[in-house]
Design a protein around this motif. Sequence first.
Motif, PDB file in Angstrom:
ATOM      1  N   GLU A 135      -3.019   6.951   1.498  1.00 56.35           N
ATOM      2  CA  GLU A 135      -3.562   5.597   1.513  1.00 56.35           C
ATOM      3  C   GLU A 135      -2.472   4.584   1.876  1.00 56.35           C
ATOM      4  O   GLU A 135      -2.708   3.644   2.635  1.00 56.35           O
ATOM      5  CB  GLU A 135      -4.159   5.258   0.152  1.00 56.35           C
ATOM      6  CG  GLU A 135      -5.015   4.013   0.169  1.00 56.35           C
ATOM      7  CD  GLU A 135      -5.954   3.931  -1.016  1.00 56.35           C
ATOM      8  OE1 GLU A 135      -6.748   2.983  -1.069  1.00 56.35           O
ATOM      9  OE2 GLU A 135      -5.894   4.816  -1.894  1.00 56.35           O
ATOM     10  N   LEU A 136      -1.266   4.784   1.357  1.00 57.16           N
ATOM     11  CA  LEU A 136      -0.149   3.898   1.693  1.00 57.16           C
ATOM     12  C   LEU A 136       0.166   3.964   3.190  1.00 57.16           C
ATOM     13  O   LEU A 136       0.407   2.938   3.830  1.00 57.16           O
ATOM     14  CB  LEU A 136       1.089   4.272   0.874  1.00 57.16           C
ATOM     15  CG  LEU A 136       1.021   3.990  -0.631  1.00 57.16           C
ATOM     16  CD1 LEU A 136       2.230   4.590  -1.343  1.00 57.16           C
ATOM     17  CD2 LEU A 136       0.939   2.489  -0.898  1.00 57.16           C
ATOM     18  N   ASN A 137       0.168   5.168   3.736  1.00 53.58           N
ATOM     19  CA  ASN A 137       0.416   5.328   5.172  1.00 53.58           C
ATOM     20  C   ASN A 137      -0.677   4.663   5.996  1.00 53.58           C
ATOM     21  O   ASN A 137      -0.409   4.081   7.054  1.00 53.58           O
ATOM     22  CB  ASN A 137       0.520   6.811   5.530  1.00 53.58           C
ATOM     23  CG  ASN A 137       1.782   7.453   5.005  1.00 53.58           C
ATOM     24  OD1 ASN A 137       2.812   6.790   4.879  1.00 53.58           O
ATOM     25  ND2 ASN A 137       1.723   8.727   4.671  1.00 53.58           N
ATOM     26  N   MET A 138      -1.910   4.732   5.513  1.00 58.72           N
ATOM     27  CA  MET A 138      -3.025   4.117   6.216  1.00 58.72           C
ATOM     28  C   MET A 138      -2.877   2.594   6.237  1.00 58.72           C
ATOM     29  O   MET A 138      -3.312   1.928   7.170  1.00 58.72           O
ATOM     30  CB  MET A 138      -4.338   4.517   5.545  1.00 58.72           C
ATOM     31  CG  MET A 138      -5.589   4.014   6.243  1.00 58.72           C
ATOM     32  SD  MET A 138      -7.088   4.679   5.492  1.00 58.72           S
ATOM     33  CE  MET A 138      -6.984   3.943   3.855  1.00 58.72           C
ATOM     34  N   ALA A 188       3.799  -6.681   3.540  1.00 62.90           N
ATOM     35  CA  ALA A 188       3.875  -6.303   2.128  1.00 62.90           C
ATOM     36  C   ALA A 188       2.766  -6.983   1.327  1.00 62.90           C
ATOM     37  O   ALA A 188       2.148  -6.370   0.446  1.00 62.90           O
ATOM     38  CB  ALA A 188       5.247  -6.672   1.563  1.00 62.90           C
ATOM     39  N   GLU A 189       2.503  -8.255   1.618  1.00 65.33           N
ATOM     40  CA  GLU A 189       1.411  -8.975   0.959  1.00 65.33           C
ATOM     41  C   GLU A 189       0.066  -8.325   1.278  1.00 65.33           C
ATOM     42  O   GLU A 189      -0.791  -8.159   0.394  1.00 65.33           O
ATOM     43  CB  GLU A 189       1.403 -10.440   1.416  1.00 65.33           C
ATOM     44  CG  GLU A 189       2.599 -11.264   0.960  1.00 65.33           C
ATOM     45  CD  GLU A 189       2.464 -11.739  -0.477  1.00 65.33           C
ATOM     46  OE1 GLU A 189       1.401 -11.485  -1.087  1.00 65.33           O
ATOM     47  OE2 GLU A 189       3.418 -12.353  -0.992  1.00 65.33           O
ATOM     48  N   LYS A 190      -0.107  -7.953   2.523  1.00 65.28           N
ATOM     49  CA  LYS A 190      -1.356  -7.301   2.952  1.00 65.28           C
ATOM     50  C   LYS A 190      -1.520  -5.961   2.257  1.00 65.28           C
ATOM     51  O   LYS A 190      -2.616  -5.620   1.781  1.00 65.28           O
ATOM     52  CB  LYS A 190      -1.341  -7.128   4.473  1.00 65.28           C
ATOM     53  CG  LYS A 190      -2.610  -6.533   5.040  1.00 65.28           C
ATOM     54  CD  LYS A 190      -2.519  -6.402   6.555  1.00 65.28           C
ATOM     55  CE  LYS A 190      -3.774  -5.765   7.131  1.00 65.28           C
ATOM     56  NZ  LYS A 190      -3.664  -5.597   8.604  1.00 65.28           N
ATOM     57  N   LEU A 191      -0.436  -5.188   2.170  1.00 61.73           N
ATOM     58  CA  LEU A 191      -0.471  -3.890   1.498  1.00 61.73           C
ATOM     59  C   LEU A 191      -0.816  -4.063   0.020  1.00 61.73           C
ATOM     60  O   LEU A 191      -1.621  -3.303  -0.538  1.00 61.73           O
ATOM     61  CB  LEU A 191       0.879  -3.191   1.655  1.00 61.73           C
ATOM     62  CG  LEU A 191       1.073  -1.878   0.887  1.00 61.73           C
ATOM     63  CD1 LEU A 191       0.078  -0.833   1.363  1.00 61.73           C
ATOM     64  CD2 LEU A 191       2.500  -1.365   1.042  1.00 61.73           C
ATOM     65  N   TYR A 192      -0.234  -5.062  -0.611  1.00 63.40           N
ATOM     66  CA  TYR A 192      -0.498  -5.349  -2.021  1.00 63.40           C
ATOM     67  C   TYR A 192      -1.992  -5.601  -2.251  1.00 63.40           C
ATOM     68  O   TYR A 192      -2.606  -5.040  -3.168  1.00 63.40           O
ATOM     69  CB  TYR A 192       0.334  -6.556  -2.455  1.00 63.40           C
ATOM     70  CG  TYR A 192       0.026  -7.081  -3.843  1.00 63.40           C
ATOM     71  CD1 TYR A 192       0.561  -6.456  -4.973  1.00 63.40           C
ATOM     72  CD2 TYR A 192      -0.781  -8.195  -4.022  1.00 63.40           C
ATOM     73  CE1 TYR A 192       0.273  -6.934  -6.248  1.00 63.40           C
ATOM     74  CE2 TYR A 192      -1.073  -8.673  -5.280  1.00 63.40           C
ATOM     75  CZ  TYR A 192      -0.542  -8.045  -6.392  1.00 63.40           C
ATOM     76  OH  TYR A 192      -0.821  -8.514  -7.645  1.00 63.40           O
ATOM     77  N   ALA A 197      -7.410  -3.664  -3.989  1.00 57.14           N
ATOM     78  CA  ALA A 197      -8.851  -3.585  -3.750  1.00 57.14           C
ATOM     79  C   ALA A 197      -9.345  -2.155  -3.549  1.00 57.14           C
ATOM     80  O   ALA A 197     -10.553  -1.919  -3.500  1.00 57.14           O
ATOM     81  CB  ALA A 197      -9.213  -4.420  -2.522  1.00 57.14           C
ATOM     82  N   SER A 198      -8.433  -1.195  -3.444  1.00 54.36           N
ATOM     83  CA  SER A 198      -8.832   0.191  -3.178  1.00 54.36           C
ATOM     84  C   SER A 198      -9.271   0.883  -4.476  1.00 54.36           C
ATOM     85  O   SER A 198      -9.199   0.321  -5.570  1.00 54.36           O
ATOM     86  CB  SER A 198      -7.674   0.957  -2.541  1.00 54.36           C
ATOM     87  OG  SER A 198      -6.660   1.208  -3.497  1.00 54.36           O
ATOM     88  N   ILE A 213       0.723  -2.126  -9.947  1.00 54.72           N
ATOM     89  CA  ILE A 213       1.177  -2.545  -8.621  1.00 54.72           C
ATOM     90  C   ILE A 213       1.967  -3.845  -8.767  1.00 54.72           C
ATOM     91  O   ILE A 213       1.428  -4.863  -9.194  1.00 54.72           O
ATOM     92  CB  ILE A 213      -0.013  -2.754  -7.665  1.00 54.72           C
ATOM     93  CG1 ILE A 213      -0.917  -1.516  -7.682  1.00 54.72           C
ATOM     94  CG2 ILE A 213       0.462  -3.051  -6.256  1.00 54.72           C
ATOM     95  CD1 ILE A 213      -2.253  -1.712  -7.034  1.00 54.72           C
ATOM     96  N   SER A 214       3.234  -3.805  -8.405  1.00 52.85           N
ATOM     97  CA  SER A 214       4.094  -4.978  -8.545  1.00 52.85           C
ATOM     98  C   SER A 214       3.843  -5.971  -7.413  1.00 52.85           C
ATOM     99  O   SER A 214       3.297  -5.622  -6.363  1.00 52.85           O
ATOM    100  CB  SER A 214       5.565  -4.562  -8.547  1.00 52.85           C
ATOM    101  OG  SER A 214       5.948  -4.132  -7.245  1.00 52.85           O
ATOM    102  N   GLU A 215       4.272  -7.198  -7.651  1.00 49.57           N
ATOM    103  CA  GLU A 215       4.209  -8.217  -6.604  1.00 49.57           C
ATOM    104  C   GLU A 215       5.186  -7.854  -5.480  1.00 49.57           C
ATOM    105  O   GLU A 215       6.236  -7.266  -5.736  1.00 49.57           O
ATOM    106  CB  GLU A 215       4.562  -9.585  -7.175  1.00 49.57           C
ATOM    107  CG  GLU A 215       3.574 -10.122  -8.184  1.00 49.57           C
ATOM    108  CD  GLU A 215       2.320 -10.661  -7.524  1.00 49.57           C
ATOM    109  OE1 GLU A 215       2.359 -10.921  -6.298  1.00 49.57           O
ATOM    110  OE2 GLU A 215       1.307 -10.809  -8.215  1.00 49.57           O
ATOM    111  N   PRO A 216       4.850  -8.180  -4.231  1.00 49.82           N
ATOM    112  CA  PRO A 216       5.767  -7.893  -3.115  1.00 49.82           C
ATOM    113  C   PRO A 216       7.121  -8.570  -3.306  1.00 49.82           C
ATOM    114  O   PRO A 216       7.199  -9.680  -3.832  1.00 49.82           O
ATOM    115  CB  PRO A 216       5.022  -8.466  -1.908  1.00 49.82           C
ATOM    116  CG  PRO A 216       3.590  -8.481  -2.299  1.00 49.82           C
ATOM    117  CD  PRO A 216       3.575  -8.769  -3.777  1.00 49.82           C
TER     118      PRO A 216
END
Length: 245
Positions: A135-138, A188-192, A197-198, A213-216
Amino acid sequence: MDKHKKNISFIVISAVIGFMIAIQFQTVKEPVERDTRDLWQLREALLHEKELQSELLSEIRSIEEKLQAYESKQKQSKEQALRDTIQELKIEAGLTEIQGPGLTLRITPILEEIQIGEPIFSGVSPELLKRLLNELNMYDAKYVSVDEQRIINTTVIRDINNETKIDGHALTSLPIDVKVVVDNLETAEKLYNQIKASKATEEFFIENLKLIISEPKSEITIPAFDHSIQIRYLESLKANEGGNA
């Protein structure tokens, strides 16, 4: 004789007309399949194709820039060009420490389960960990480490004697930190937001684990891969072989 010719002509004309009617009937019977997607589905498909095209063009542009830079450096100094190329390959292979914008995901046990005396699994299953990494790679994760173990293309995550191991390193206790580095702080913000939401947090909760999940951050450090990389199907080139370079 004329009557015979007329009969032949009539038969030929009838056959042609019958053939044309048969073709027309087949066309009506088997209409061409139409695209039944609605306008929004078509727009999403078009947007996906445009994003894919943009990614491919960006990758082609990046490769062309590298080739141009390499050719320029090669003219100036072949030795320096070779060193720069080796350094780039080391970075891509995961053999160097990486620092950049990203975030940290911490895997911990659920405190409620500890308080009521339930037995807590001390690690995380290989399947759950693999799903998280996929999921992280995606979501455009570029460099990842798990419990300070660098994840590269040849990394093996599996269960050995009821222990989850990453390239031989056992994940025997919690918490476990998963560090991620991306291209920039915006990514990083987008990934967060995407991980938030996943369904990842729900999947960990089912296994009595909590994904925090930490803040970026503007700087996250990913360690270098510290194991030997097994190279297969490659042979060293002899001095008298190869091109004319």
